[in-house]
Scaffold this active site. Structure first.
Site, PDB file in Angstrom:
ATOM      1  N   GLY A 264     -46.344 -55.597  37.253  1.00 14.97           N
ATOM      2  CA  GLY A 264     -46.086 -55.552  35.822  1.00 14.97           C
ATOM      3  C   GLY A 264     -45.827 -56.933  35.277  1.00 14.97           C
ATOM      4  O   GLY A 264     -45.633 -57.883  36.040  1.00 14.97           O
ATOM      5  N   PRO A 265     -45.804 -57.064  33.955  1.00 18.57           N
ATOM      6  CA  PRO A 265     -45.628 -58.368  33.313  1.00 18.57           C
ATOM      7  C   PRO A 265     -44.272 -58.990  33.642  1.00 18.57           C
ATOM      8  O   PRO A 265     -43.357 -58.278  34.063  1.00 18.57           O
ATOM      9  CB  PRO A 265     -45.724 -58.060  31.819  1.00 18.57           C
ATOM     10  CG  PRO A 265     -45.900 -56.609  31.678  1.00 18.57           C
ATOM     11  CD  PRO A 265     -45.937 -55.967  33.003  1.00 18.57           C
TER      12      PRO A 265
ATOM     13  N   GLY B  83     -40.556 -60.488  33.433  1.00 17.95           N
ATOM     14  CA  GLY B  83     -39.367 -60.174  32.644  1.00 17.95           C
ATOM     15  C   GLY B  83     -39.142 -58.708  32.382  1.00 17.95           C
ATOM     16  O   GLY B  83     -38.367 -58.341  31.514  1.00 17.95           O
ATOM     17  N   THR B  84     -39.813 -57.828  33.126  1.00 16.14           N
ATOM     18  CA  THR B  84     -39.625 -56.402  32.880  1.00 16.14           C
ATOM     19  C   THR B  84     -38.594 -55.779  33.804  1.00 16.14           C
ATOM     20  O   THR B  84     -38.332 -54.591  33.711  1.00 16.14           O
ATOM     21  CB  THR B  84     -40.964 -55.652  33.033  1.00 16.14           C
ATOM     22  OG1 THR B  84     -41.607 -56.113  34.216  1.00 16.14           O
ATOM     23  CG2 THR B  84     -41.853 -55.902  31.845  1.00 16.14           C
TER      24      THR B  84
ATOM     25  N   GLU C  97     -47.057 -67.381   2.564  1.00 24.88           N
ATOM     26  CA  GLU C  97     -46.315 -66.296   3.230  1.00 24.88           C
ATOM     27  C   GLU C  97     -46.182 -65.080   2.327  1.00 24.88           C
ATOM     28  O   GLU C  97     -46.242 -63.942   2.786  1.00 24.88           O
ATOM     29  CB  GLU C  97     -44.934 -66.771   3.687  1.00 24.88           C
ATOM     30  CG  GLU C  97     -44.939 -67.916   4.698  1.00 24.88           C
ATOM     31  CD  GLU C  97     -45.856 -67.689   5.888  1.00 24.88           C
ATOM     32  OE1 GLU C  97     -46.090 -66.524   6.255  1.00 24.88           O
ATOM     33  OE2 GLU C  97     -46.373 -68.692   6.420  1.00 24.88           O
TER      34      GLU C  97
HETATM   35  P1  ADP Z   1     -39.050 -59.769  36.496  1.00 22.86           P
HETATM   36  O1  ADP Z   1     -38.611 -59.902  37.904  1.00 22.86           O
HETATM   37  O2  ADP Z   1     -39.824 -58.514  36.216  1.00 22.86           O
HETATM   38  O3  ADP Z   1     -39.752 -60.975  35.975  1.00 22.86           O
HETATM   39  P2  ADP Z   1     -36.258 -59.826  36.035  1.00 22.86           P
HETATM   40  O4  ADP Z   1     -35.790 -58.650  36.791  1.00 22.86           O
HETATM   41  O5  ADP Z   1     -36.153 -61.143  36.707  1.00 22.86           O
HETATM   42  O6  ADP Z   1     -37.763 -59.614  35.589  1.00 22.86           O
HETATM   43  O7  ADP Z   1     -35.539 -59.856  34.626  1.00 22.86           O
HETATM   44  C1  ADP Z   1     -34.939 -60.997  34.107  1.00 22.86           C
HETATM   45  C2  ADP Z   1     -33.726 -60.635  33.288  1.00 22.86           C
HETATM   46  O8  ADP Z   1     -34.099 -59.888  32.141  1.00 22.86           O
HETATM   47  C3  ADP Z   1     -32.752 -59.760  34.029  1.00 22.86           C
HETATM   48  O9  ADP Z   1     -31.820 -60.538  34.697  1.00 22.86           O
HETATM   49  C4  ADP Z   1     -32.105 -58.934  32.933  1.00 22.86           C
HETATM   50  O10 ADP Z   1     -31.033 -59.634  32.330  1.00 22.86           O
HETATM   51  C5  ADP Z   1     -33.201 -58.808  31.910  1.00 22.86           C
HETATM   52  N1  ADP Z   1     -33.944 -57.557  32.075  1.00 22.86           N
HETATM   53  C6  ADP Z   1     -35.263 -57.438  32.359  1.00 22.86           C
HETATM   54  N2  ADP Z   1     -35.649 -56.159  32.403  1.00 22.86           N
HETATM   55  C7  ADP Z   1     -34.568 -55.418  32.140  1.00 22.86           C
HETATM   56  C8  ADP Z   1     -34.308 -54.005  32.044  1.00 22.86           C
HETATM   57  N3  ADP Z   1     -35.299 -53.106  32.218  1.00 22.86           N
HETATM   58  N4  ADP Z   1     -33.051 -53.612  31.754  1.00 22.86           N
HETATM   59  C9  ADP Z   1     -32.071 -54.509  31.569  1.00 22.86           C
HETATM   60  N5  ADP Z   1     -32.234 -55.831  31.649  1.00 22.86           N
HETATM   61  C10 ADP Z   1     -33.465 -56.307  31.922  1.00 22.86           C
HETATM   62 ZN    ZN Z   2     -50.552 -67.395   7.623  1.00 24.66          ZN
END
Ligand code: ADP
Ligand code: ZN
Ligand code: MG
Length: 507
Positions: free
Chosen positions: A103-104, A106-107, A330
């Site tokens: 997955g993308p 930050g998920t 805008e």
């Molecule tokens: P990935 O590994 O998918 O890139 P991470 O698990 O490292 O993402 O997420 C980075 C941060 O973003 C986490 O430490 C948390 O603070 C926040 N975060 C990301 N996804 C979630 C989620 N589903 N619920 C709560 N916090 C999240």
């Molecule tokens: Zn514009």
């Protein structure tokens, strides 16, 4: 204790020097020893003191992960293989060795892996694919071996009978073998496969590998074979419910003002990842701090969304003429947006931020996956609204619409490719580029005309209102809608008064 020892040692050395003993060789020896130690530590031959893993271990669990209900359930099911090992073994079921989270960024994939360790009461070690890539052949493979050894070691040390090895960015080492000239990657991957093949249910501690990637498509098929990464779990961008859940989690220990409406924020943050939502909540708190406020208000959240989307406010100072032009531009987008979809403008601002001189933030309709032709046309109208407003007011245009045009032509292209243009159904690979271009240009020209018709009735009012926007810098959606409603009223009443004027003229 350590500091105390160092202090005593230094004092002792000084004492020796003072009474006339040559301390130089001893000092040199210590320096060399220290250098070797740090080098080894950096190469991860020695686990750094107070290692990262132990620090991270204050138990992330599945309750800390918002949204992702589906992925969470699938992962927990898979993890029951570890939790009920005896049962699995007695039935002679092959153990689950690897789980791939795709997955993308930050998920929450890293969070999931940590929660998995808590859930199964396992030791947790982690590494990132890029750490295995070195100039020297063999180093990567060595690090893979070390990683698994470290996993078993820490499980033993913590008195646990299982360990989870988390490998982030597995695509860096797990790409198709032979696809790159670099032999090093292949050796690293081979070592990983060897480690996984060697894992047994009877082994104690038992090891489970969880890997994460956003490029599952480029992974070597050998990794995905049974007995390796048996399970693939999709971790997607959160939907509205998921975003709300994440916002609740991320604001749990923050003082929110009465007016904060998390549902509204969830609606406005379409496409945000969990990490962006986390950053959003943090930014909102920082703004509150800067404003000397003890509570975080909805307005701070609004600014924080802008910041996460567009970057920090820049120190750029456009000239007054430029500001006026940006305001007109805008407002053009904003009017188009409201005319296409009422209540779609969240707010308008002309404060330069990131790369943009100003922007209109729209409230996404719903989390949609399909668009009709009319919806796409409307999006083009909104994109062209800025430039059209400029030409209505100034009779000329500026370079400020470059991005808008890019976006508009991208949407038009989608229309053609999806068989929504007057060309009907087309096959992408048989469509010559020049014919595609021509069709895109036709669509844009037609919609530009439509946009002109949408905005023309407001041109006069817009000229005035833009001056006000220059002063206030930003306008709230509801405030903007009030103005627009007034404009519409005036426009319709003027058509009613026209005959009266005619009559006065006739007299
Ligand atoms: P990935 O590994 O998918 O890139 P991470 O698990 O490292 O993402 O997420 C980075 C941060 O973003 C986490 O430490 C948390 O603070 C926040 N975060 C990301 N996804 C979630 C989620 N589903 N619920 C709560 N916090 C999240
Ligand atoms: Zn514009
Ligand atoms: Mg991560």
């Amino acid at each position: 204790m350590r500091d105390w020892l160092i202090g005593v040692a230094v004092a002792f050395v000084i004492f020796l020097a003072v009474i006339g003993i040559n301390v130089l060789p001893a000092l040199l020896l210590v320096a060399v020893g220290f250098a070797v130690y740090t080098l080894l530590e950096r190469r991860q031959m020695i686990a750094p003191t107070g290692s990262k893993e132990t620090a991270m271990r204050h138990a992330v669990n599945f309750d800390h992960i918002g949204g992702q209900e589906h992925a969470k359930r699938e992962l927990m099911e898979a993890l029951d293989f570890l939790r009920y090992r005896e049962k699995i073994r007695s039935l002679g079921i092959r153990p689950l060795k690897g789980i791939l989270l795709t997955g993308p960024p930050g998920t929450g994939k890293t969070l999931m892996a940590k929660a998995a360790a808590t859930y199964t009461d396992s030791a947790f070690v982690s590494a990132s694919g890029s750490e295995f890539v070195e100039m020297y052949v063999g180093v990567g493979a060595q690090r893979v071996r070390d990683l698994f050894r470290r996993a078993r070691q820490s499980a033993r040390k913590e008195g646990k009978d299982s360990a989870i090895v988390f490998i982030d960015e597995i695509d860096v080492v797990g790409g198709k073998r032979g696809a790159h000239s670099h032999q090093e990657y292949d050796q690293t991957l081979n070592q990983l496969l060897t480690e996984m093949d060697g894992m047994q249910t009877t082994q104690s501690p038992m090891v489970l590998v969880i890997a994460a990637t956003n490029r599952a498509d480029i992974l070597d098929s050998a990794l995905l074979r049974p007995g390796r990464f048996d399970r693939q779990i999709r971790v997607d961008l959160p939907d509205r419910e998921g975003r709300l859940h994440i916002l609740r989690i991320q604001t749990k220990d923050k003082p929110l003002a009465q007016d904060v409406d998390l549902e509204h924020i969830a609606r406005e943050t379409y496409g945000f990842s969990g990490a962006q939502l986390e950053s959003l909540c943090n930014e909102a708190a920082i703004i509150a701090l800067r404003e000397n406020s003890t509570r975080i208000t909805q307005a701070y959240f609004r600014d924080a969304v802008d910041k996460v989307l567009m970057g920090e406010k820049t120190g750029r100072h456009p000239t007054d003429e430029e500001l006026y032009r940006v305001a007109v531009h805008e407002l053009g987008h904003a009017i188009a947006s409201e005319m296409m979809r009422p209540h779609s403008v969240s707010h308008i601002t002309i404060a330069p931020r990131g790369n943009a001189l100003g922007f209109v933030r729209q409230i996404p309709e719903t989390d949609g996956y399909l668009y009709t032709k009319e919806q796409l046309d409307q999006q083009i109208v909104v994109a062209l609204g800025g430039a059209v407003a400029e030409s209505l007011v100034f009779n000329n245009r500026s370079t400020g619409a470059q991005n808008d045009f890019l976006q508009a032509s991208r949407i038009a292209r989608t229309e053609v490719m999806c068989g929504l243009s007057r060309m009907g159904i087309v096959a992408e690979e048989h469509l010559p580029e020049n014919i595609l271009d021509e069709e895109v240009r036709f669509i844009l020209a037609e919609i530009e005309q439509r946009t002109r018709e949408v905005l023309a009735p407001f041109a006069k009012a817009l000229e005035e209102y833009a001056k006000y926007v220059v002063v206030t810098e930003s306008i709230d959606g509801s405030q903007f809608r009030e103005w627009l409603a007034q404009c519409k009223e005036q426009a319709s009443s003027s058509t009613i008064t026209t005959p009266v004027l005619d009559m006065t003229l006739a007299n």
